[in-house]
Design a protein around this motif. Structure first.
Motif, PDB file in Angstrom:
ATOM      1  N   SER A 178      64.489  38.385  24.704  1.00  0.00           N
ATOM      2  CA  SER A 178      64.392  39.001  26.022  1.00  0.00           C
ATOM      3  C   SER A 178      64.096  40.489  25.889  1.00  0.00           C
ATOM      4  N   GLN A 179      63.569  41.064  26.974  1.00  0.00           N
ATOM      5  CA  GLN A 179      63.367  42.501  27.059  1.00  0.00           C
ATOM      6  C   GLN A 179      63.614  42.937  28.497  1.00  0.00           C
ATOM      7  N   PRO A 180      64.083  44.164  28.713  1.00  0.00           N
ATOM      8  CA  PRO A 180      64.281  44.654  30.076  1.00  0.00           C
ATOM      9  C   PRO A 180      62.986  45.157  30.699  1.00  0.00           C
ATOM     10  N   GLY A 181      62.786  44.831  31.961  1.00  0.00           N
ATOM     11  CA  GLY A 181      61.643  45.361  32.698  1.00  0.00           C
ATOM     12  C   GLY A 181      60.344  44.645  32.463  1.00  0.00           C
ATOM     13  N   ALA A 182      60.027  44.393  31.228  1.00  0.00           N
ATOM     14  CA  ALA A 182      58.783  43.703  30.872  1.00  0.00           C
ATOM     15  C   ALA A 182      58.973  43.038  29.524  1.00  0.00           C
ATOM     16  N   ALA A 183      58.457  41.838  29.390  1.00  0.00           N
ATOM     17  CA  ALA A 183      58.604  41.102  28.137  1.00  0.00           C
ATOM     18  C   ALA A 183      57.328  40.345  27.831  1.00  0.00           C
ATOM     19  N   ALA A 184      57.075  40.160  26.552  1.00  0.00           N
ATOM     20  CA  ALA A 184      55.919  39.396  26.093  1.00  0.00           C
ATOM     21  C   ALA A 184      56.385  38.370  25.068  1.00  0.00           C
ATOM     22  N   PHE A 185      55.738  37.204  25.067  1.00  0.00           N
ATOM     23  CA  PHE A 185      56.125  36.114  24.179  1.00  0.00           C
ATOM     24  C   PHE A 185      54.870  35.522  23.542  1.00  0.00           C
ATOM     25  N   LEU A 186      54.809  35.575  22.212  1.00  0.00           N
ATOM     26  CA  LEU A 186      53.635  35.113  21.476  1.00  0.00           C
ATOM     27  C   LEU A 186      53.832  33.684  21.005  1.00  0.00           C
ATOM     28  N   PHE A 187      52.839  32.820  21.273  1.00  0.00           N
ATOM     29  CA  PHE A 187      52.816  31.443  20.786  1.00  0.00           C
ATOM     30  C   PHE A 187      51.467  31.169  20.126  1.00  0.00           C
ATOM     31  N   PRO A 188      51.400  30.650  18.905  1.00  0.00           N
ATOM     32  CA  PRO A 188      52.542  30.431  18.035  1.00  0.00           C
ATOM     33  C   PRO A 188      52.847  31.660  17.201  1.00  0.00           C
ATOM     34  N   ASN A 189      54.131  31.820  16.856  1.00  0.00           N
ATOM     35  CA  ASN A 189      54.488  32.830  15.868  1.00  0.00           C
ATOM     36  C   ASN A 189      55.086  32.166  14.626  1.00  0.00           C
ATOM     37  N   THR A 190      54.814  30.871  14.483  1.00  0.00           N
ATOM     38  CA  THR A 190      55.247  30.082  13.340  1.00  0.00           C
ATOM     39  C   THR A 190      54.317  28.885  13.198  1.00  0.00           C
ATOM     40  N   PRO A 191      54.060  28.412  11.981  1.00  0.00           N
ATOM     41  CA  PRO A 191      53.233  27.217  11.804  1.00  0.00           C
ATOM     42  C   PRO A 191      53.992  25.936  12.128  1.00  0.00           C
ATOM     43  N   LEU A 192      55.259  26.045  12.500  1.00  0.00           N
ATOM     44  CA  LEU A 192      56.061  24.864  12.829  1.00  0.00           C
ATOM     45  C   LEU A 192      55.707  24.276  14.187  1.00  0.00           C
ATOM     46  N   ILE A 193      54.908  24.981  14.975  1.00  0.00           N
ATOM     47  CA  ILE A 193      54.419  24.442  16.249  1.00  0.00           C
ATOM     48  C   ILE A 193      52.906  24.597  16.281  1.00  0.00           C
ATOM     49  N   ASP A 194      52.260  23.869  17.186  1.00  0.00           N
ATOM     50  CA  ASP A 194      50.825  24.052  17.377  1.00  0.00           C
ATOM     51  C   ASP A 194      50.526  24.099  18.865  1.00  0.00           C
ATOM     52  N   MET A 195      49.486  24.834  19.193  1.00  0.00           N
ATOM     53  CA  MET A 195      49.060  24.967  20.577  1.00  0.00           C
ATOM     54  C   MET A 195      47.909  24.002  20.826  1.00  0.00           C
ATOM     55  N   ARG A 196      48.084  23.108  21.803  1.00  0.00           N
ATOM     56  CA  ARG A 196      47.049  22.140  22.142  1.00  0.00           C
ATOM     57  C   ARG A 196      46.517  22.410  23.541  1.00  0.00           C
ATOM     58  N   PRO A 197      45.203  22.248  23.748  1.00  0.00           N
ATOM     59  CA  PRO A 197      44.633  22.503  25.073  1.00  0.00           C
ATOM     60  C   PRO A 197      45.176  21.536  26.107  1.00  0.00           C
ATOM     61  N   GLY A 198      45.165  21.994  27.377  1.00  0.00           N
ATOM     62  CA  GLY A 198      45.630  21.159  28.474  1.00  0.00           C
ATOM     63  C   GLY A 198      46.683  21.849  29.318  1.00  0.00           C
ATOM     64  N   PRO A 199      47.235  21.124  30.292  1.00  0.00           N
ATOM     65  CA  PRO A 199      48.213  21.705  31.216  1.00  0.00           C
ATOM     66  C   PRO A 199      49.512  22.097  30.523  1.00  0.00           C
ATOM     67  N   HIS A 200      50.012  23.261  30.890  1.00  0.00           N
ATOM     68  CA  HIS A 200      51.307  23.742  30.428  1.00  0.00           C
ATOM     69  C   HIS A 200      52.109  24.241  31.630  1.00  0.00           C
ATOM     70  N   ARG A 201      53.417  24.208  31.506  1.00  0.00           N
ATOM     71  CA  ARG A 201      54.313  24.688  32.563  1.00  0.00           C
ATOM     72  C   ARG A 201      55.373  25.593  31.941  1.00  0.00           C
ATOM     73  N   LEU A 202      55.607  26.723  32.592  1.00  0.00           N
ATOM     74  CA  LEU A 202      56.633  27.634  32.111  1.00  0.00           C
ATOM     75  C   LEU A 202      57.597  27.993  33.234  1.00  0.00           C
ATOM     76  N   ARG A 203      58.774  28.401  32.858  1.00  0.00           N
ATOM     77  CA  ARG A 203      59.766  28.934  33.790  1.00  0.00           C
ATOM     78  C   ARG A 203      60.327  30.223  33.198  1.00  0.00           C
ATOM     79  N   VAL A 204      60.516  31.213  34.050  1.00  0.00           N
ATOM     80  CA  VAL A 204      61.065  32.501  33.636  1.00  0.00           C
ATOM     81  C   VAL A 204      62.542  32.546  33.991  1.00  0.00           C
ATOM     82  N   TYR A 205      63.325  33.211  33.164  1.00  0.00           N
ATOM     83  CA  TYR A 205      64.745  33.420  33.440  1.00  0.00           C
ATOM     84  C   TYR A 205      65.015  34.920  33.498  1.00  0.00           C
ATOM     85  N   ALA A 206      65.768  35.356  34.525  1.00  0.00           N
ATOM     86  CA  ALA A 206      66.116  36.763  34.687  1.00  0.00           C
ATOM     87  C   ALA A 206      67.632  36.920  34.704  1.00  0.00           C
ATOM     88  N   PHE A 207      68.119  37.961  34.045  1.00  0.00           N
ATOM     89  CA  PHE A 207      69.560  38.210  34.036  1.00  0.00           C
ATOM     90  C   PHE A 207      69.828  39.714  33.997  1.00  0.00           C
TER      91      PHE A 207
END
Length: 365
Positions: free
Chosen positions: A104-133
């Motif tokens: 997490s980061q305050p005010g603004a945050a960025a998230f890089l995918f992938p940052n590990t070879p343990l996952i792969d990015m495949r084309p197509g629909p994706h869904r995300l949800r943001v959490y604020a605290f």
């Protein structure tokens, strides 16, 4: 952070970022509101064919922290598990449940995918949800702006140039007019370039700017009015580039036994891509060298640039149990002080693994 130790679906118009050329496409996903549980509804986007990396960007009230509550694709595979927030005591980071680590980061945050070879990015629909605290780790209802950056492979022979804005606060008497005459800065810039060279990254162009002298001493790091946030804001109006702020010292704030100076801090892991003048934009370096320690300004600069482009510590400091967290890259050795991204920066920290280099090259920067 590294110390001196005794470290709802939406339609968005895709736009090509001229700074990144055809390699980078920026897709705004609109403004969304978190509910009482801190979560937004599902925000959908299509991942195009040929994309090698995605950076999800979240911006909102600087008093609150932001992280992803979930990231799923159409087949039901979760890049960020939907239930991870229910498995942890604090929402600051998804480490264990997430193969692709996020913080997490305050005010603004960025998230890089992938940052590990343990996952792969495949084309197509994706869904995300943001959490604020909030600062007490309680969920909050607030509005957030969400966007994604798609990164495609570079053209053959393309140079990996990272523009750098050296931001002078007046610390050590250094200014934009005389800084390049300082042997110490020239040595540090050369060392940082050597350390990043295995990734094919050149620090170019290097530009010097004077910023507010109030940034010479960083005593507070948390909150929109903190010294650190004000330091990063002083880079507003500069050309697009990674802002490197040189301060007299950044005071350590907990978590570093026997330490009173932080050698360097990054505005994010990763920082907001191709953004300048936001309260999270840049890295801060201490010019003060603690008594009895060697000068590692160049090593620290390269280390913090590594964070800003998306690398975590290869190994964290060991806890009382004798164990320290390790990154999710399979080719970085545990507790290896020769790795550039080891938690404690020293002159021996010079190595980058193959997978670390791949993460660096996925950065929209």
């Amino acid at each position: 952070m590294d110390a001196a130790s005794t470290d709802a679906a939406v339609d968005g118009a895709a736009t090509v970022d001229t700074a990144g050329g055809p390699r980078l496409t920026h897709l705004p996903l609109g403004t969304h509101t978190t509910a009482a549980d801190g979560r937004t509804g599902a925000i959908s986007f299509d991942l195009p064919v040929g994309v090698t990396a995605v950076v999800i960007r979240v911006e909102g009230d600087p008093a609150f922290h932001y992280i992803l509550a979930a990231l799923e694709r159409d087949a039901g595979f979760s890049l960020v598990p939907k239930a991870w927030l229910d498995q942890v005591s604090v929402p600051d980071a998804c480490v264990g449940p997430c193969a692709n680590r996020i913080v997490s980061q305050p005010g603004a945050a960025a998230f890089l995918f992938p940052n590990t070879p343990l996952i792969d990015m495949r084309p197509g629909p994706h869904r995300l949800r943001v959490y604020a605290f909030d600062a007490s780790r309680k969920p909050v209802k607030t509005a957030v702006q969400v966007a994604v950056d798609f990164v495609r492979p570079s053209a053959p022979g393309m140079a990996w140039q990272l523009p750098v804005n050296v931001c002078l606060t007046g610390a050590m008497g250094w200014t934009a007019a005389n800084a390049l005459q300082q042997p110490r800065l020239k040595t540090a810039l050369k060392k940082a370039q050597v350390l990043l060279a295995p990734a094919g990254i050149t620090l170019e162009p290097i530009r010097l700017f004077d910023v507010s002298h109030k940034g010479q001493y960083i005593a507070t790091q948390v909150g929109p009015k903190s010294d650190l946030m004000q330091l990063f804001l002083s880079g507003k109006g500069l050309p697009v580039g990674l802002n490197v702020f040189l301060t007299e010292r950044v005071v350590a704030v907990g978590g570093f036994p026997g330490a009173n100076v932080v050698l360097g801090l990054s505005g994010g892991i990763p920082g907001l891509p191709n953004s300048v003048g936001h309260a999270r934009d840049g890295i801060a370096l201490s010019l003060f060298v603690p008594t009895g320690q060697v000068d590692v300004l160049g090593h620290t600069m390269a280390h913090e640039i590594g964070h800003y482009l998306g690398l975590f510590h290869s190994s964290e400091a060991k806890a009382a149990s004798g164990k320290g967290a390790h990154d999710t890259l399979p080719d970085t050795a545990e507790d290896d002080a020769t790795n550039l991204m080891y938690w404690s920066v020293g002159t021996q920290a010079t190595q980058l693994s193959h997978e670390q280099i791949q993460v660096l090259r996925r950065s929209p920067w």
